[in-house]
Scaffold this motif. Structure first.
Motif, mmCIF file in Angstrom:
data_model
loop_
_atom_site.group_PDB
_atom_site.id
_atom_site.type_symbol
_atom_site.label_atom_id
_atom_site.label_comp_id
_atom_site.label_asym_id
_atom_site.label_seq_id
_atom_site.Cartn_x
_atom_site.Cartn_y
_atom_site.Cartn_z
ATOM 1 N N SER A 84 -35.296 -25.196 16.636
ATOM 2 C CA SER A 84 -34.677 -24.627 15.603
ATOM 3 C C SER A 84 -34.500 -25.419 14.255
ATOM 4 N N THR A 111 -35.501 -18.787 24.283
ATOM 5 C CA THR A 111 -35.105 -20.031 25.241
ATOM 6 C C THR A 111 -35.931 -20.350 26.614
ATOM 7 N N THR A 122 -31.714 -24.160 25.932
ATOM 8 C CA THR A 122 -32.153 -23.991 24.571
ATOM 9 C C THR A 122 -33.141 -24.868 24.168
ATOM 10 N N ARG A 128 -28.348 -23.689 28.794
ATOM 11 C CA ARG A 128 -27.677 -22.595 28.222
ATOM 12 C C ARG A 128 -26.869 -21.559 29.237
#
Length: 384
Positions: A84, A111, A122, A128
């Motif tokens: 990200s 994910t 993640t 996560r």
């Protein structure tokens, strides 16, 4: 040899080093055991694939957040993913719960979800979610994070290594960067990508790429008639790579520099570089296009191949560029079919009781350098 070295592997290593000790004007092909012994491959996995920088693909293949590719490096499943934060990250591609492989092939995910029990991670490798694990008193989600793997880029390629101590990739390939600087390969754009498995040893296919001595015969139905052995130059190799040059007027326009290409001058406008980056990244680089193979052994008798290619920026912008590439790809498919027959025949022949390595030709200097690289890496002083 060390006491923990398999006796068969030790003998093969000794014979390989005897071969490598010959001067080039008396050079021989590598002994058959180097290709056929499982115990020798185990040594290669330990000393080469678990320790060296290895290419896994082009940076442009991971353009968006969540784009990923997977590879197996010395028995370690690896995933490289665009995070990200727009950076590339490499992780162990193994779930931290019951150790299932997480992702396969290439794709895009928001994910990373384990296909076995749905533990999810993640893009930064943090755990996560883990279904029902909040009921387990000893479980701490924050304690779980996918192990990071070294990942660096060079000339538009993604490389990974399991070795935390090896020198940076830019230093490792500095000599090659200087040699091919005029091409600016990092700006070339991949236009096709495939994966294949052939029934041969990985080194046979690597050696086949490294030398052009076989072109007139093995490729007599395709590129052989256009291959002039006297046009090829095979300089001595370097520690991390070998190469040879072919300078000629190409039959397909993308083989020479585009009229809009102002980067290349003189002979560079029609010179092709054939590059073998050890252990298993093979590149044909021309002024207008490139194609490549990335090899990973699947046992001694199979090799997994990543096969791709693309265009220089000038031909990407040219309306005819893609059509030229389509024509080239059709030719490469035929050439690959010929190469497959050739390298699978060599692997079969290596098992013959009377098989014996012969002298190398002047155009097989890259094979000589490759053998010396292998001999140096698998010798005991380099073993962990």
């Amino acid at each position: 040899m060390a006491s923990n070295t398999n006796p068969d592997a030790a003998l093969a290593i000794a014979e390989l080093n005897m071969t490598c000790a010959r001067p080039f004007d008396d050079a021989r092909a590598m002994p058959p055991q180097v290709y056929t012994q499982a115990s020798f491959l185990e040594v290669e996995q330990q000393t080469i694939f678990q320790r060296e920088w290895q290419c896994v693909g082009r940076v442009s293949a991971l353009a968006r957040a969540g784009d990923y590719l997977t590879a197996d490096i010395g028995g370690q499943p690896v995933v490289v993913i665009r995070g990200s934060d727009d950076s590339l990250h490499a992780y162990s591609n193994v779930c931290l719960h019951r150790m299932s492989v997480l992702l396969e092939g290439r794709g895009n995910v928001r994910t990373i979800v384990c296909p076995y029990h749905a533990w999810s991670y993640t893009l930064a490798g943090e755990l996560r979610a883990a279904p029902l694990m909040d009921r387990q008193a000893g479980f701490c989600k924050e304690a779980y994070r996918l192990p990071k793997i070294r990942c660096e880029t060079w000339q538009g390629w993604i490389y990974v290594t399991l070795n935390p101590d090896t020198r940076p990739l830019s230093e490792h390939l500095a000599e090659l960067s200087a040699l091919i600087a005029p091409y600016e390969m990092g700006n070339y754009v991949e236009t096709f990508y495939e994966e294949h498995v052939w029934d041969t040893n990985w080194k046979i296919l690597a050696e086949n790429f490294m030398e052009s001595y076989h072109l007139p015969m093995l490729h007599r139905a395709t590129v052989g008639p256009h291959s002039k052995l006297e046009e090829m130059e095979c300089p001595p190799g370097h520690d991390a790579f070998n190469y040879h040059w072919i300078t000629k007027e190409a039959t397909l326009p993308i083989g020479n520099a585009h009229p809009d290409n102002t980067r290349l001058e003189g002979h560079w406008r029609k010179t092709t570089a054939l590059i073998a980056i050890y252990p298993s990244h093979l590149i044909t680089l021309t002024p207008g296009y490139f194609w490549y193979l990335i090899l990973q052994p699947r046992g001694v008798d199979q090799v997994h191949i990543r096969f791709g290619g693309g265009l220089s920026p000038e031909f990407v912008s040219d309306p005819s560029g893609r059509e030229y590439m389509k024509t080239l790809k059709a030719l490469l498919d035929k050439v690959n079919a010929e190469d497959r027959r050739g390298v699978e025949a060599v692997f079969r022949g290596l098992h013959a009781p009377l098989a014996k390595p012969g002298h190398l030709s002047p155009l097989e200097r890259p094979n000589y350098d490759f053998a010396r690289y292998l001999g140096q890496r698998v010798s005991d002083e380099n073993r962990a």
